[in-house]
Design a protein around this motif. Sequence first.
Motif, PDB file in Angstrom:
ATOM      1  N   TYR A   9      48.072  39.422  41.226  1.00 46.79           N
ATOM      2  CA  TYR A   9      46.666  39.812  41.327  1.00 46.79           C
ATOM      3  C   TYR A   9      46.268  40.580  40.075  1.00 46.79           C
ATOM      4  O   TYR A   9      46.935  41.523  39.666  1.00 46.79           O
ATOM      5  CB  TYR A   9      46.445  40.689  42.566  1.00 46.79           C
ATOM      6  CG  TYR A   9      45.059  41.273  42.632  1.00 46.79           C
ATOM      7  CD1 TYR A   9      43.972  40.457  42.887  1.00 46.79           C
ATOM      8  CD2 TYR A   9      44.843  42.623  42.427  1.00 46.79           C
ATOM      9  CE1 TYR A   9      42.689  40.969  42.944  1.00 46.79           C
ATOM     10  CE2 TYR A   9      43.560  43.157  42.489  1.00 46.79           C
ATOM     11  CZ  TYR A   9      42.497  42.319  42.747  1.00 46.79           C
ATOM     12  OH  TYR A   9      41.235  42.838  42.799  1.00 46.79           O
ATOM     13  N   ILE A  10      45.154  40.165  39.469  1.00 43.42           N
ATOM     14  CA  ILE A  10      44.638  40.826  38.270  1.00 43.42           C
ATOM     15  C   ILE A  10      43.270  41.400  38.627  1.00 43.42           C
ATOM     16  O   ILE A  10      42.333  40.632  38.847  1.00 43.42           O
ATOM     17  CB  ILE A  10      44.525  39.852  37.087  1.00 43.42           C
ATOM     18  CG1 ILE A  10      45.877  39.179  36.832  1.00 43.42           C
ATOM     19  CG2 ILE A  10      44.032  40.574  35.855  1.00 43.42           C
ATOM     20  CD1 ILE A  10      45.799  38.003  35.884  1.00 43.42           C
ATOM     21  N   PRO A  11      43.128  42.720  38.672  1.00 45.84           N
ATOM     22  CA  PRO A  11      41.821  43.324  38.984  1.00 45.84           C
ATOM     23  C   PRO A  11      40.794  42.932  37.906  1.00 45.84           C
ATOM     24  O   PRO A  11      41.127  42.840  36.735  1.00 45.84           O
ATOM     25  CB  PRO A  11      42.078  44.823  38.942  1.00 45.84           C
ATOM     26  CG  PRO A  11      43.554  44.967  39.078  1.00 45.84           C
ATOM     27  CD  PRO A  11      44.163  43.728  38.495  1.00 45.84           C
ATOM     28  N   GLU A  12      39.563  42.703  38.334  1.00 44.56           N
ATOM     29  CA  GLU A  12      38.531  42.264  37.395  1.00 44.56           C
ATOM     30  C   GLU A  12      37.862  43.401  36.643  1.00 44.56           C
ATOM     31  O   GLU A  12      37.288  43.194  35.593  1.00 44.56           O
ATOM     32  CB  GLU A  12      37.469  41.451  38.142  1.00 44.56           C
ATOM     33  CG  GLU A  12      38.029  40.156  38.655  1.00 44.56           C
ATOM     34  CD  GLU A  12      36.988  39.331  39.383  1.00 44.56           C
ATOM     35  OE1 GLU A  12      35.784  39.648  39.286  1.00 44.56           O
ATOM     36  OE2 GLU A  12      37.387  38.368  40.033  1.00 44.56           O
ATOM     37  N   ASN A  13      37.882  44.600  37.194  1.00 47.00           N
ATOM     38  CA  ASN A  13      37.257  45.712  36.471  1.00 47.00           C
ATOM     39  C   ASN A  13      38.022  46.976  36.673  1.00 47.00           C
ATOM     40  O   ASN A  13      38.911  47.103  37.402  1.00 47.00           O
ATOM     41  CB  ASN A  13      35.807  45.896  36.870  1.00 47.00           C
ATOM     42  CG  ASN A  13      35.630  46.025  38.367  1.00 47.00           C
ATOM     43  OD1 ASN A  13      36.598  46.243  39.107  1.00 47.00           O
ATOM     44  ND2 ASN A  13      34.421  45.899  38.813  1.00 47.00           N
TER      45      ASN A  13
END
Length: 101
Positions: free
Chosen positions: A97-101
Amino acid sequence: MQNECLSHYVETFQSWCDKHVALVDKVKHSETEACGICYDDMGPYRKLESIRAPCCQNGWFHRSYVAQFAQSARYFFNCPLCNKDDFSLQIHQRGIYIPEN
């Protein structure tokens, strides 16, 4: 996670057990090959825990270190070896999972 499932954090958020996951690397790392993030030995190849950089021929990473790197880099998450941004597109498919902000 304890049973080694793979979950996608994009599109339909599907999950697979280790027997039904479609990931099969054509090349496997040696036990003494170094992780590109922590530089420790990769150890035995495990298809869900060993992540090969899609952009770098010999780039291998431990899944846990890629996940930690994604959490800290967030929007700026690129390949730790060559800094290509298409790395993040393929890492989503590896259950990171890569957080968007």
